[in-house]
Motif scaffolding. Sequence first.
Motif, mmCIF file in Angstrom:
data_model
loop_
_atom_site.group_PDB
_atom_site.id
_atom_site.type_symbol
_atom_site.label_atom_id
_atom_site.label_comp_id
_atom_site.label_asym_id
_atom_site.label_seq_id
_atom_site.Cartn_x
_atom_site.Cartn_y
_atom_site.Cartn_z
ATOM 1 N N PHE A 1 0.851 -1.183 0.000
ATOM 2 C CA PHE A 1 0.000 0.000 0.000
ATOM 3 C C PHE A 1 0.893 1.241 0.000
ATOM 4 O O PHE A 1 2.087 1.161 0.318
ATOM 5 C CB PHE A 1 -0.869 0.058 1.266
ATOM 6 C CG PHE A 1 -1.858 -1.061 1.415
ATOM 7 C CD1 PHE A 1 -3.199 -0.868 1.109
ATOM 8 C CD2 PHE A 1 -1.460 -2.299 1.901
ATOM 9 C CE1 PHE A 1 -4.123 -1.893 1.265
ATOM 10 C CE2 PHE A 1 -2.373 -3.340 2.057
ATOM 11 C CZ PHE A 1 -3.709 -3.121 1.737
ATOM 12 N N ALA A 2 0.306 2.378 -0.343
ATOM 13 C CA ALA A 2 0.994 3.663 -0.198
ATOM 14 C C ALA A 2 0.019 4.669 0.387
ATOM 15 O O ALA A 2 -1.194 4.568 0.178
ATOM 16 C CB ALA A 2 1.521 4.154 -1.544
ATOM 17 N N ILE A 3 0.549 5.605 1.150
ATOM 18 C CA ILE A 3 -0.212 6.783 1.552
ATOM 19 C C ILE A 3 0.415 7.957 0.822
ATOM 20 O O ILE A 3 1.595 8.264 1.029
ATOM 21 C CB ILE A 3 -0.170 7.025 3.070
ATOM 22 C CG1 ILE A 3 -0.516 5.767 3.837
ATOM 23 C CG2 ILE A 3 -1.134 8.157 3.440
ATOM 24 C CD1 ILE A 3 -0.352 5.906 5.343
ATOM 25 N N TYR B 1 -4.114 10.055 0.636
ATOM 26 C CA TYR B 1 -4.875 8.988 -0.010
ATOM 27 C C TYR B 1 -4.191 7.644 0.217
ATOM 28 O O TYR B 1 -2.984 7.499 -0.039
ATOM 29 C CB TYR B 1 -5.003 9.245 -1.513
ATOM 30 C CG TYR B 1 -5.992 10.337 -1.837
ATOM 31 C CD1 TYR B 1 -7.309 10.027 -2.196
ATOM 32 C CD2 TYR B 1 -5.630 11.679 -1.772
ATOM 33 C CE1 TYR B 1 -8.226 11.028 -2.474
ATOM 34 C CE2 TYR B 1 -6.545 12.693 -2.045
ATOM 35 C CZ TYR B 1 -7.843 12.350 -2.399
ATOM 36 O OH TYR B 1 -8.766 13.344 -2.668
ATOM 37 N N LEU B 2 -4.969 6.678 0.694
ATOM 38 C CA LEU B 2 -4.482 5.313 0.802
ATOM 39 C C LEU B 2 -4.697 4.628 -0.542
ATOM 40 O O LEU B 2 -5.793 4.695 -1.114
ATOM 41 C CB LEU B 2 -5.224 4.559 1.905
ATOM 42 C CG LEU B 2 -4.827 3.081 2.074
ATOM 43 C CD1 LEU B 2 -3.391 2.956 2.562
ATOM 44 C CD2 LEU B 2 -5.784 2.373 3.037
ATOM 45 N N HIS C 1 -7.537 1.647 10.431
ATOM 46 C CA HIS C 1 -6.416 1.738 11.373
ATOM 47 C C HIS C 1 -5.670 3.057 11.228
ATOM 48 O O HIS C 1 -5.399 3.743 12.219
ATOM 49 C CB HIS C 1 -5.460 0.564 11.151
ATOM 50 C CG HIS C 1 -4.202 0.670 11.947
ATOM 51 N ND1 HIS C 1 -4.162 0.453 13.305
ATOM 52 C CD2 HIS C 1 -2.936 1.003 11.570
ATOM 53 C CE1 HIS C 1 -2.933 0.628 13.748
ATOM 54 N NE2 HIS C 1 -2.161 0.972 12.717
ATOM 55 N N LEU C 2 -5.346 3.421 10.010
ATOM 56 C CA LEU C 2 -4.555 4.626 9.781
ATOM 57 C C LEU C 2 -5.296 5.897 10.168
ATOM 58 O O LEU C 2 -4.688 6.896 10.589
ATOM 59 C CB LEU C 2 -4.117 4.690 8.316
ATOM 60 C CG LEU C 2 -3.141 3.594 7.875
ATOM 61 C CD1 LEU C 2 -2.971 3.616 6.362
ATOM 62 C CD2 LEU C 2 -1.787 3.761 8.566
ATOM 63 N N ARG C 3 -6.616 5.875 10.049
ATOM 64 C CA ARG C 3 -7.392 7.063 10.375
ATOM 65 C C ARG C 3 -7.311 7.437 11.857
ATOM 66 O O ARG C 3 -7.544 8.584 12.217
ATOM 67 C CB ARG C 3 -8.859 6.858 9.961
ATOM 68 C CG ARG C 3 -9.116 7.143 8.480
ATOM 69 C CD ARG C 3 -10.568 6.921 8.090
ATOM 70 N NE ARG C 3 -11.524 7.500 9.020
ATOM 71 C CZ ARG C 3 -11.813 8.805 9.113
ATOM 72 N NH1 ARG C 3 -11.177 9.666 8.318
ATOM 73 N NH2 ARG C 3 -12.704 9.236 9.969
ATOM 74 N N TYR D 1 -3.792 18.175 13.299
ATOM 75 C CA TYR D 1 -3.535 17.164 12.284
ATOM 76 C C TYR D 1 -2.093 16.672 12.418
ATOM 77 O O TYR D 1 -1.174 17.452 12.682
ATOM 78 C CB TYR D 1 -3.755 17.740 10.883
ATOM 79 C CG TYR D 1 -5.210 17.878 10.514
ATOM 80 C CD1 TYR D 1 -5.955 16.755 10.174
ATOM 81 C CD2 TYR D 1 -5.839 19.120 10.504
ATOM 82 C CE1 TYR D 1 -7.297 16.863 9.835
ATOM 83 C CE2 TYR D 1 -7.175 19.245 10.166
ATOM 84 C CZ TYR D 1 -7.898 18.114 9.836
ATOM 85 O OH TYR D 1 -9.219 18.220 9.507
ATOM 86 N N PHE D 2 -1.919 15.392 12.242
ATOM 87 C CA PHE D 2 -0.599 14.767 12.357
ATOM 88 C C PHE D 2 -0.244 14.139 11.020
ATOM 89 O O PHE D 2 -0.853 13.156 10.599
ATOM 90 C CB PHE D 2 -0.624 13.714 13.463
ATOM 91 C CG PHE D 2 0.699 13.019 13.677
ATOM 92 C CD1 PHE D 2 1.900 13.721 13.620
ATOM 93 C CD2 PHE D 2 0.744 11.658 13.942
ATOM 94 C CE1 PHE D 2 3.110 13.088 13.823
ATOM 95 C CE2 PHE D 2 1.952 11.008 14.138
ATOM 96 C CZ PHE D 2 3.138 11.733 14.087
ATOM 97 N N ARG D 3 0.746 14.699 10.336
ATOM 98 C CA ARG D 3 1.108 14.263 8.990
ATOM 99 C C ARG D 3 2.181 13.168 9.063
ATOM 100 O O ARG D 3 3.287 13.297 8.556
ATOM 101 C CB ARG D 3 1.566 15.457 8.168
ATOM 102 C CG ARG D 3 0.483 16.528 8.025
ATOM 103 C CD ARG D 3 0.901 17.743 7.213
ATOM 104 N NE ARG D 3 1.129 17.401 5.828
ATOM 105 C CZ ARG D 3 2.330 17.358 5.258
ATOM 106 N NH1 ARG D 3 3.407 17.591 5.977
ATOM 107 N NH2 ARG D 3 2.445 17.062 3.988
ATOM 108 N N PHE D 4 1.804 12.049 9.685
ATOM 109 C CA PHE D 4 2.735 10.939 9.845
ATOM 110 C C PHE D 4 3.157 10.344 8.513
ATOM 111 O O PHE D 4 4.195 9.669 8.411
ATOM 112 C CB PHE D 4 2.106 9.846 10.722
ATOM 113 C CG PHE D 4 0.894 9.189 10.116
ATOM 114 C CD1 PHE D 4 1.019 8.085 9.285
ATOM 115 C CD2 PHE D 4 -0.376 9.687 10.362
ATOM 116 C CE1 PHE D 4 -0.102 7.485 8.716
ATOM 117 C CE2 PHE D 4 -1.499 9.094 9.804
ATOM 118 C CZ PHE D 4 -1.358 7.992 8.980
ATOM 119 N N TYR D 5 2.364 10.563 7.465
ATOM 120 C CA TYR D 5 2.637 9.999 6.141
ATOM 121 C C TYR D 5 3.650 10.823 5.354
ATOM 122 O O TYR D 5 3.980 10.474 4.219
ATOM 123 C CB TYR D 5 1.330 9.889 5.349
ATOM 124 C CG TYR D 5 0.453 11.116 5.491
ATOM 125 C CD1 TYR D 5 0.655 12.240 4.698
ATOM 126 C CD2 TYR D 5 -0.555 11.155 6.453
ATOM 127 C CE1 TYR D 5 -0.125 13.369 4.858
ATOM 128 C CE2 TYR D 5 -1.344 12.286 6.613
ATOM 129 C CZ TYR D 5 -1.126 13.387 5.820
ATOM 130 O OH TYR D 5 -1.894 14.515 5.979
#
Length: 332
Positions: A147-149, A187-188, A226-228, A242-246
């Motif tokens: 997968f990619a975010i 986007y996932l 999960h990611l949400r 907001y946390f921009r972990f991606y």
Amino acid sequence: MATSRIAADPTSAMLIFLEVRSGKQLGRKIRLNPGHPLRVGRTGEADVSFSDDSHMSGLHFSVECVDNQCRFTDLNSRNGSWLNGQRVGTAVLANGDTLVAGETKFAVTIESSDRDATAEFSAVAVVPQSLPDRLLALLRNDAQPLFAILDAARDVRILALLLTYKEECQSLYEGEQGAKLAQVAPYLVRLQKESKLLEALVKEGWSKSWGIYLTSDADFQEVRRHLRHFLQVKLPSGEQVYFRFYDPRVMRVFLPTCTPEDTTQFFGPIQNYLVEDETPEQLLRFVNTGQGSQKMLIALGDQDQQPKAPTPPEDHLETESWPGTPLKEEAK
């Protein structure tokens, strides 16, 4: 996978190799010579050593080609040896078999020593040379299911690619606010092994902080749910942000600061997070050890080519240790 045994006759026109499919020696081809056992391990005692693989034993396994067979033997390794996904002690190898020792993956391949016959084996013999080719081969062969975010806020090209290739994808945002932020949302994306979108992302987006890759056996919606949970965090003041972990620049700093509990919560159904390093010649792989995250460095450039110096620090990013408790309910 081919099931026929590999001929080990010295007069045969076949050349037999163990091709490294992961780690710093990605792309290396180790020739197996009939009648000469080859020992592979982490230390200098081995004929071929992988000193960077801490999960490989000093002498991990051997391969010997005799009597028209190539026989694999595990040398009482600490973590075992795996042939096509099954743990084995001894086995007869076949063309196309996959071996895993420690964190290193190998493929059994054959080539023809006759120049006129090489076309028949070209699919096996080709070794990726360029950085994009190496990365693409790694993601397709060793990072599945993938997968990619993707962070649409980074480049308008990202949304254009998603619309062009029409892979399974969905914004991590929801509701009215999510609709308003569609142009800049994360986007996932589920990337199939032969995905044309994956190829475009590697060739156009690598080193541009477009997002991160991850692997999981869970289905698309489970991964998304999960990611949400991590889209927003609470600061010590109680403020939600907001946390921009991606963003790979955030992930590189954030994951090593997590406690074992935070790490387990953050990984959930995810086996690997794959993140571009500050230098494009390197890929970072993060796994959950149960005692926190472990970071492994995978070289993508030529082995005799030194990585470029790290780039200067980016503008300030919110990359301190986990700033608060992730929201237990899904972000709006």
